[in-house]
Design an enzyme around this catalytic site. Structure first.
Site, PDB file in Angstrom:
ATOM      1  N   LYS A  84       0.844  -1.197   0.000  1.00 22.88           N
ATOM      2  CA  LYS A  84       0.000   0.000   0.000  1.00 22.88           C
ATOM      3  C   LYS A  84       0.878   1.244   0.000  1.00 22.88           C
ATOM      4  O   LYS A  84       1.890   1.308   0.715  1.00 22.88           O
ATOM      5  CB  LYS A  84      -0.923  -0.034   1.216  1.00 22.88           C
ATOM      6  CG  LYS A  84      -1.970   1.069   1.266  1.00 22.88           C
ATOM      7  CD  LYS A  84      -2.907   0.855   2.446  1.00 22.88           C
ATOM      8  CE  LYS A  84      -3.936   1.960   2.567  1.00 22.88           C
ATOM      9  NZ  LYS A  84      -4.876   1.723   3.691  1.00 22.88           N
ATOM     10  N   SER A 159      -9.431   2.490   2.557  1.00 23.89           N
ATOM     11  CA  SER A 159      -8.378   3.090   1.776  1.00 23.89           C
ATOM     12  C   SER A 159      -7.442   2.095   1.104  1.00 23.89           C
ATOM     13  O   SER A 159      -6.585   2.496   0.307  1.00 23.89           O
ATOM     14  CB  SER A 159      -7.554   4.019   2.682  1.00 23.89           C
ATOM     15  OG  SER A 159      -6.950   3.298   3.738  1.00 23.89           O
ATOM     16  N   SER A 183     -10.655   0.494   6.552  1.00 27.88           N
ATOM     17  CA  SER A 183      -9.850   0.724   5.348  1.00 27.88           C
ATOM     18  C   SER A 183      -9.319  -0.534   4.701  1.00 27.88           C
ATOM     19  O   SER A 183      -8.979  -0.534   3.520  1.00 27.88           O
ATOM     20  CB  SER A 183      -8.676   1.648   5.673  1.00 27.88           C
ATOM     21  OG  SER A 183      -9.108   2.976   5.806  1.00 27.88           O
TER      22      SER A 183
END
Length: 489
Positions: A84, A159, A183
């Protein structure tokens, strides 16, 4: 029934690692397969935002040489892992989805990435996210939006949206995520993969700017929870720089679903949930209820959890982002500014009240699990929506008071220190992925993983609840996702 893997990149991480150790799969061939899949489908999805092909292949060649020469191999040896884009990988751009960091290139791995590399993984690509992880729609001004692999016009959530998409379409066998208000879990559910939110401290966060607000955690994502557990084992550590870090309690005994006391709730008694999602959830619970010793509808008492969440989240953003909002506001997106300004509006008394109420909710949550082994809830309150819509504005005709309210199914357990696994459970009536959250109390990481893995295996045997697969051929021929003007690395 769903067909088996056709390319090396479609293998489970566990099977790929087994074949690498048996000298039956070349790490170079696996990496080349992942890169080819990225070339084929990433243009339509925009999940991978930074990629160093030369270093990726060099790492794969090193992994192959280690196998050939009989060197000791780590648990993740030769496996490509997508990271990420809020975690530093040495020599690879790390933007956090923000114009402020659009050209940052770290010189060292952050500790979590270093642990993966030490286990033999090859961190080879960065995945998209909303700016600084704020929000559950993966879109930012550096790279644009990430589309859902089942319909690129819809959101992959956030996210950790880029990581979920990369897994769903075979761009990488493993990917990292992070989770505060959902997320990691919401993208997994929206994209038909699996993710695990550990207890805070289990995967150390030594770089946290606010050790008194540890609710945001790093965690593993995989196409199934067994793969995610493989990554989790490499993420777990004891690091005193994180004051919440504790030694891993280790494995648990095998789980017998037929011995479990299971509670379920479509809305936790306090969360807005689309009527169609609630009905589908009840239908799926009816389908699996016979797997357990007992299943009943019940929920902990979360009290004024929405106000508690707004206050605690605003405090965390004020700690992390206040200086940037004051000095570089024009370069920031709406969600970051919104959270910081909310923080400025609260008083010390508000914060004290929120801490007291959170403590009460946590203790009620623990008491609930004295009578229940696990709690099952929907993975998300709505089906995937267009990524052009920044957030869910209304549910069942009710306007959402904040951009985060639609995520209360995930943030309510967070504030009670829950351990949560997200797993796929077939499709909804619109053909999009549907999923479940398997919720347990704080520090029950290994047990929740074991229960959720057993349930995921059971769901996979039923075509109605098995993990859905995206149409790779359609994605390969789909139009490219629009992107902002490229920001040079």
């Amino acid at each position: 029934m769903q067909s088996g893997p056709s390319e090396p990149c479609d293998l489970s991480a566990r099977e790929a690692r087994r074949l690498i150790g048996a000298k039956a799969l070349s790490p170079v061939a696996l990496m080349e397969s992942c890169l080819a899949r990225i070339d084929a489908v990433n243009p339509a999805l925009n999940a991978i935002v930074t990629l160093d092909r030369e270093r990726a292949l060099a790492g794969a060649r090193e992994a192959e040489a280690a196998v050939a020469t009989g060197k000791p191999l780590g648990a993740l040896h030769g496996l490509p892992v997508a990271i990420k884009d809020n975690r530093a990988v040495a020599g690879m751009r790390c933007t956090s989805g923000s114009l402020i960091h659009a050209q940052d290139v770290p010189t060292a791995d952050e500790p979590g990435v270093a642990r993966l590399r030490a286990a033999g993984a090859i961190p080879f690509a960065k995945t998209n996210l909303p700016e600084f992880g704020a929000g559950a729609n993966t879109v930012n001004r550096v790279f644009g939006a990430t589309g859902n692999p089942f319909d690129p016009s819809k959101t992959s959530a956030g996210s950790s949206g880029g990581s979920a998409v990369a897994l769903a379409v075979g761009m990488a066998p493993l990917a990292t995520g992070s989770d505060y208000g959902g997320s990691l879990r919401t993208p997994a559910v929206f994209c038909g993969v699996s993710g695990f939110r550990p207890s805070f401290g289990t995967v150390p966060a030594p770089g946290s700017a606010a050790v008194l607000s540890p609710w945001g955690v790093n965690g593993p994502m995989g196409r199934d929870l067994a793969d995610a557990a493989l990554l989790f084992d490499a993420q777990v550590d004891h690091d005193l720089r994180d004051p919440w870090s504790l030694p891993d309690p280790g494995p648990v005994d095998p789980v017998d679903l037929a011995a479990l006391r299971v509670a379920f709730s479509p809305d936790l008694g306090c969360c807005p949930v689309d009527a169609g999602i609630a009905a589908l959830f009840r239908a799926r619970m009816g389908r699996i209820g016979g797997l357990f010793a007992r299943m009943e509808e019940a929920t902990p008492d979360f009290g004024p959890i929405h106000d508690v969440f707004e206050i605690t989240r605003a405090c965390a953003f004020a700690t992390n982002m206040r200086e940037l909002v004051e000095s570089r506001r024009d370069e920031l997106d709406r969600n970051v500014i919104d959270n910081v300004e909310r923080g400025a509006a609260y008083s010390l008394y508000d914060v004290a009240w929120a801490q007291a109420e959170q403590t009460k909710a946590y203790r009620r949550f623990l008491a609930f699990f004295e009578e229940q082994d696990i709690l099952i809830i929907p993975g998300a309150s709505v089906a995937p929506f267009p990524h052009a819509q920044l957030f869910v504005e209304e549910i069942n005709g009710e306007a959402m008071p904040t951009y985060m309210r639609w995520l209360s199914l995930t943030y309510a357990p967070t504030l009670c220190f829950a351990t949560v696994a997200a797993i796929p459970c077939g499709r909804d009536e619109g053909g999009m992925p549907f999923g479940l959250q398997i919720v347990g109390p704080h520090r029950s990481d290994r047990r929740v993983l074991a229960i959720a893995r057993a349930l995921e295996d059971a769901l996979a045997r039923d075509p109605e609840t098995a993990r859905p697969l995206p149409d790779l051929a359609a994605l390969a021929s789909a139009p490219a996702m629009p992107r902002p003007a490229e920001v040079p690395a």
